[in-house]
Write a protein that holds these residues in place. Structure first.
Motif, mmCIF file in Angstrom:
data_model
loop_
_atom_site.group_PDB
_atom_site.id
_atom_site.type_symbol
_atom_site.label_atom_id
_atom_site.label_comp_id
_atom_site.label_asym_id
_atom_site.label_seq_id
_atom_site.Cartn_x
_atom_site.Cartn_y
_atom_site.Cartn_z
ATOM 1 N N ASP A 219 0.808 -1.212 0.000
ATOM 2 C CA ASP A 219 0.000 0.000 0.000
ATOM 3 C C ASP A 219 0.844 1.266 0.000
ATOM 4 O OD1 ASP A 219 1.015 -0.513 2.477
ATOM 5 O OD2 ASP A 219 -0.774 0.049 3.597
ATOM 6 N N ILE A 220 2.111 1.175 -0.383
ATOM 7 C CA ILE A 220 2.983 2.353 -0.421
ATOM 8 C C ILE A 220 2.849 2.991 -1.795
ATOM 9 C CG2 ILE A 220 5.332 3.201 -0.233
ATOM 10 C CD1 ILE A 220 5.946 0.909 1.615
ATOM 11 N N ALA A 221 2.333 4.207 -1.843
ATOM 12 C CA ALA A 221 2.148 4.917 -3.104
ATOM 13 C C ALA A 221 3.378 5.751 -3.427
ATOM 14 C CB ALA A 221 0.907 5.809 -3.034
ATOM 15 N N ALA A 222 3.430 6.237 -4.658
ATOM 16 C CA ALA A 222 4.536 7.090 -5.079
ATOM 17 C C ALA A 222 4.516 8.389 -4.295
ATOM 18 C CB ALA A 222 4.438 7.366 -6.577
ATOM 19 N N GLN A 223 5.680 8.833 -3.849
ATOM 20 C CA GLN A 223 5.808 10.049 -3.051
ATOM 21 C C GLN A 223 7.261 10.504 -3.085
ATOM 22 O OE1 GLN A 223 5.607 8.937 1.364
ATOM 23 N NE2 GLN A 223 4.577 7.220 0.358
ATOM 24 N N ARG A 224 7.514 11.667 -2.494
ATOM 25 C CA ARG A 224 8.875 12.187 -2.419
ATOM 26 C C ARG A 224 9.624 11.445 -1.323
ATOM 27 N NH1 ARG A 224 9.447 14.245 -7.228
ATOM 28 N NH2 ARG A 224 8.110 16.033 -7.667
ATOM 29 N N LEU A 234 14.481 1.960 -5.352
ATOM 30 C CA LEU A 234 13.860 0.953 -6.206
ATOM 31 C C LEU A 234 12.613 0.371 -5.571
ATOM 32 C CD1 LEU A 234 17.021 -0.968 -7.465
ATOM 33 C CD2 LEU A 234 15.819 0.928 -8.552
ATOM 34 N N GLY A 235 12.590 0.252 -4.272
ATOM 35 C CA GLY A 235 11.453 -0.328 -3.564
ATOM 36 C C GLY A 235 11.799 -0.510 -2.101
ATOM 37 N N PHE A 236 11.097 -1.441 -1.474
ATOM 38 C CA PHE A 236 11.234 -1.652 -0.040
ATOM 39 C C PHE A 236 11.398 -3.138 0.235
ATOM 40 C CE2 PHE A 236 8.695 2.049 -0.974
ATOM 41 C CZ PHE A 236 9.379 3.030 -0.279
ATOM 42 N N ARG A 288 8.422 4.097 -14.292
ATOM 43 C CA ARG A 288 7.773 5.366 -13.958
ATOM 44 C C ARG A 288 8.260 5.897 -12.608
ATOM 45 N NH1 ARG A 288 3.188 3.269 -16.684
ATOM 46 N NH2 ARG A 288 2.654 2.065 -14.815
ATOM 47 N N SER A 289 8.430 5.009 -11.639
ATOM 48 C CA SER A 289 8.943 5.442 -10.342
ATOM 49 C C SER A 289 10.351 6.011 -10.469
ATOM 50 C CB SER A 289 8.916 4.265 -9.358
ATOM 51 O OG SER A 289 9.469 4.633 -8.113
ATOM 52 N N ILE A 290 11.201 5.363 -11.259
ATOM 53 C CA ILE A 290 12.559 5.875 -11.457
ATOM 54 C C ILE A 290 12.535 7.205 -12.200
ATOM 55 C CG2 ILE A 290 14.745 5.400 -12.613
ATOM 56 C CD1 ILE A 290 14.343 2.459 -12.027
ATOM 57 N N ALA A 291 11.642 7.346 -13.192
ATOM 58 C CA ALA A 291 11.567 8.593 -13.958
ATOM 59 C C ALA A 291 11.146 9.762 -13.077
ATOM 60 C CB ALA A 291 10.595 8.418 -15.124
ATOM 61 N N LEU A 292 10.169 9.554 -12.202
ATOM 62 C CA LEU A 292 9.728 10.636 -11.329
ATOM 63 C C LEU A 292 10.827 11.070 -10.369
ATOM 64 C CD1 LEU A 292 6.091 9.498 -10.492
ATOM 65 C CD2 LEU A 292 6.818 11.250 -12.118
ATOM 66 N N GLN A 293 11.649 10.137 -9.928
ATOM 67 C CA GLN A 293 12.760 10.502 -9.046
ATOM 68 C C GLN A 293 13.908 11.138 -9.823
ATOM 69 O OE1 GLN A 293 13.681 7.431 -5.951
ATOM 70 N NE2 GLN A 293 12.112 6.242 -6.975
ATOM 71 N N ALA A 294 14.138 10.695 -11.064
ATOM 72 C CA ALA A 294 15.240 11.242 -11.853
ATOM 73 C C ALA A 294 14.962 12.669 -12.308
ATOM 74 C CB ALA A 294 15.497 10.345 -13.064
ATOM 75 N N LEU A 295 13.681 13.030 -12.509
ATOM 76 C CA LEU A 295 13.354 14.371 -12.991
ATOM 77 C C LEU A 295 13.611 15.454 -11.960
ATOM 78 C CD1 LEU A 295 10.068 13.656 -14.979
ATOM 79 C CD2 LEU A 295 12.288 14.303 -15.904
ATOM 80 N N GLN A 474 9.631 -4.724 -3.105
ATOM 81 C CA GLN A 474 8.270 -4.301 -3.428
ATOM 82 C C GLN A 474 8.336 -2.880 -3.965
ATOM 83 O OE1 GLN A 474 5.197 -5.982 -3.346
ATOM 84 N NE2 GLN A 474 4.623 -4.115 -4.457
ATOM 85 N N VAL A 475 8.006 -2.721 -5.255
ATOM 86 C CA VAL A 475 8.087 -1.425 -5.919
ATOM 87 C C VAL A 475 6.918 -0.555 -5.451
ATOM 88 C CG1 VAL A 475 8.102 -0.265 -8.153
ATOM 89 C CG2 VAL A 475 9.218 -2.488 -7.889
ATOM 90 N N PRO A 476 7.145 0.735 -5.158
ATOM 91 C CA PRO A 476 6.022 1.604 -4.791
ATOM 92 C C PRO A 476 5.024 1.718 -5.927
ATOM 93 C CG PRO A 476 8.029 2.883 -5.138
ATOM 94 C CD PRO A 476 8.438 1.448 -5.138
ATOM 95 N N ALA A 477 3.759 1.796 -5.589
ATOM 96 C CA ALA A 477 2.686 1.834 -6.587
ATOM 97 C C ALA A 477 2.760 3.142 -7.369
ATOM 98 C CB ALA A 477 1.336 1.693 -5.897
ATOM 99 N N THR A 478 3.144 3.042 -8.653
ATOM 100 C CA THR A 478 3.248 4.207 -9.533
ATOM 101 C C THR A 478 2.541 3.881 -10.839
ATOM 102 O OG1 THR A 478 5.447 4.527 -8.551
ATOM 103 C CG2 THR A 478 4.846 5.965 -10.371
ATOM 104 N N PRO A 479 1.212 3.795 -10.856
ATOM 105 C CA PRO A 479 0.503 3.387 -12.071
ATOM 106 C C PRO A 479 0.389 4.531 -13.068
ATOM 107 C CG PRO A 479 -1.066 3.825 -10.340
ATOM 108 C CD PRO A 479 0.300 4.023 -9.729
#
Length: 565
Positions: A219-224, A234-236, A288-295, A474-479
């Protein structure tokens, strides 16, 4: 003026406070042991008083008078009998002690019948693996004592084994991976399927510890995330595998979760990443999770080989240089990445030779994210063009000093279709979704210390960074926020992390023409007109002026220049 030293009680107050707390706890435990009889009698008196009140409340009103007379008669007889009050007090204390005793059931010293049967069956199943005909005193034999082989065990609420310590003979080949795998597979099957077990081999003590791992949070969503530049989450994973936690927001609660952090940059030993998985396992979510962090600190080039628009939310955003889904665009984009890598290397080398710091345009990280690049390999082969994967050789081989990071995600069955540079230079590996132990070992380079299961949630798998240990992941949920099937909470979480739209460089807009009016008003050009040849001046007798001749065609006539008399 000299500073006075702090009092001793303030300089080491924490140590004295801890010592005082320990002394208070010891004194409380000692007082509890000494006053235990008094506490038991007090508890019994309270229970007897409660029973008396209940008896009085249950007695009908017409019988309460007779009950009071009976109680008064008993008290009078006891008072008149020699040593009556003393015997009554002793009897009351005995009854109070009996009523105030601890009535909690005593813990059983050993397992019950069903647990004993489970341990016996597990012991019998291990006999072929841990026994030898030459052993004079075998620890494992058919019909032997299982309690010597299992010194420690524990069961969960469902009656299945949750923890087990297995002793094995010294001649067992615990250094061979195949022998270990056979025992681990047997223990996982006999202890209960559908769970992940962690195995810890103690070669010196000839003991194997089996533990059941709790499911990772999904239940961990994408966040800062609280990270520094050059760190990507990468995940948890499990709290026993890493020594760092990140503060996360789960709805309205905050919790510290251990992450799997991938470090990139010029000093990284694993500058590139390869993620493999089954369809629907979550590799696009990872990208997508990596892209949001790289930007946050760099630029991104995305190659979408799936062609399903999974990265449409990133198109036109600040820092996103391109989102390509066609063969021509992918080839042109990767050629530019290779050229940019070479330019950065040359600029940095010239700066180093001149003794200057590297230019600023070579320090900004450049990320190349490729989703299913093998799909373009088949298209390029059919069209007779160059394989786009061949353009990745320069960024993969020389990307680390140029701050260029390559992330490749593809399906697990397309591993052989990946080019040799991709498989050779991607030292950080991730496997998502169901996979066999052989597939995990071939991709990660080492077998995991847990038993893989068949059913896994999206984004669940294993990760290994270089030559480090294998972590559950477990990758954070980044749909995809533009997908109608995505929950609103997850869509809002992803949209909140997207950078703003890119503003045009000139910032100008073209005014629209009003069709209802006549010819639009003509605006003279801002630049000065070129020198215009003038016709010879007419004689003074001619009153009319001659029009000026220009070299440009008069498709859009402006004000005519004339020369008057």
């Amino acid at each position: 003026m000299a500073r006075r030293p702090l009092p001793r009680i303030l300089s080491n107050g924490s140590a004295q406070l801890a010592r005082s707390r320990e002394l208070a706890r010891t004194a409380a435990d000692s007082a509890t042991d000494v006053l235990h009889p008094l506490i038991t009698i007090t508890r019994g008196l309270r229970r007897l008083a409660a029973a008396g009140r209940r008896r009085w409340a249950e007695t009908p009103k017409e019988r309460r008078g007779a009950l009071l007379f009976l109680v008064a008669s008993v008290i009078l007889v006891v008072a008149l009998v020699p040593y009556g009050p003393l015997l009554a007090a002793i009897t009351l204390m005995a009854a109070a002690a009996w009523q105030g005793r601890d009535r909690s059931p005593a813990a059983s010293d050993g397992p019950d019948e069903s647990q004993t049967q489970r341990l016996k069956s597990l012991y019998e199943a291990l006999v072929p693996h841990f026994s030898a005909a030459e052993d004079p005193e075998p620890l494992y034999s058919h019909g032997g004592a299982w309690d010597k082989a299992f010194p420690t065990y524990a069961f969960d609420g469902g009656g299945r084994i949750s923890q087990l310590v297995v002793r094995y003979p010294a001649y067992f080949t615990d250094g061979e991976a195949e022998a270990r795998a056979r025992v681990e597979h047997l223990l996982a099957a006999k202890s209960g399927r559908g769970r992940e077990y962690h195995f810890t081999w103690d070669e010196e003590g000839n003991q194997l510890t089996v533990g059941v791992l709790l499911p990772l949070p999904v239940d961990i969503a994408a966040q800062r995330f609280v990270t520094t530049p050059g760190e990507t989450v990468l995940g948890f994973t499990d709290p026993t595998r890493v020594q760092r936690t990140l503060p996360l927001t789960l709805g309205e609660k905050q919790r510290d979760v251990p992450p799997v952090v991938w470090r990139t940059g010029p000093r990284s030993t694993e500058p590139h990443l390869l993620a493999l998985g089954q369809p629907g396992s979550g590799t696009s979510t990872l990208l997508r999770s990596i892209a949001l962090q790289a930007l946050l600190h760099g630029d991104v080039v995305i190659v979408d080989g799936g062609g399903t628009g999974e990265y449409a939310c990133l198109t036109g955003r600040d820092g996103v240089l391109a989102v390509e889904a066609g063969l021509a665009g992918v080839t042109a984009g990767l050629e530019w990445v290779a050229t940019e890598t070479e330019r950065r290397l040359i600029a940095a080398n010239r700066a180093h030779q001149a003794g200057d710091p590297p230019p600023e345009d070579t320090k900004r990280p450049l990320w190349v994210l490729l989703d299913r690049p093998t799909a373009f390999t088949h298209l390029a082969t059919a069209d007779g063009r160059k394989d786009p994967q061949s353009l990745l050789q320069v960024p993969l081989r020389h990307g680390r000093p140029a701050n260029v990071t390559v992330v490749v995600a593809d399906q697990l069955d397309s591993l052989d279709a990946l080019s040799e540079p991709v498989r050779q230079h991607t030292r950080a590996r991730v496997v998502l979704g169901p996979a066999t132990a052989e597939q995990l070992e071939s991709v990660l380079g080492a077998p995991p210390h847990t038993t893989p299961i068949d059913e896994l949630p999206p984004g669940r798998g294993y990760a290994r960074l270089g030559s480090g240990p294998v972590h559950r992941l477990q990758v954070p949920a980044t749909p995809n926020p533009y997908d109608d099937a995505t929950p609103d909470a997850l869509c809002e979480a992803v949209l909140a992390l997207l950078p703003p739209r890119t503003t045009p460089a000139d910032g100008e807009t073209i005014p629209e023409q009003d069709q209802s009016e006549g010819e639009p008003e003509r605006v003279p050009a801002e630049r000065e007109p070129e020198s215009v040849p003038v016709a010879p001046q007419a004689p003074e007798s001619e009153p009319e002026a001659t029009p000026v001749l220009t070299e440009e065609p008069l498709q859009n006539p402006g004000p005519v220049l004339t020369k008057e008399k």
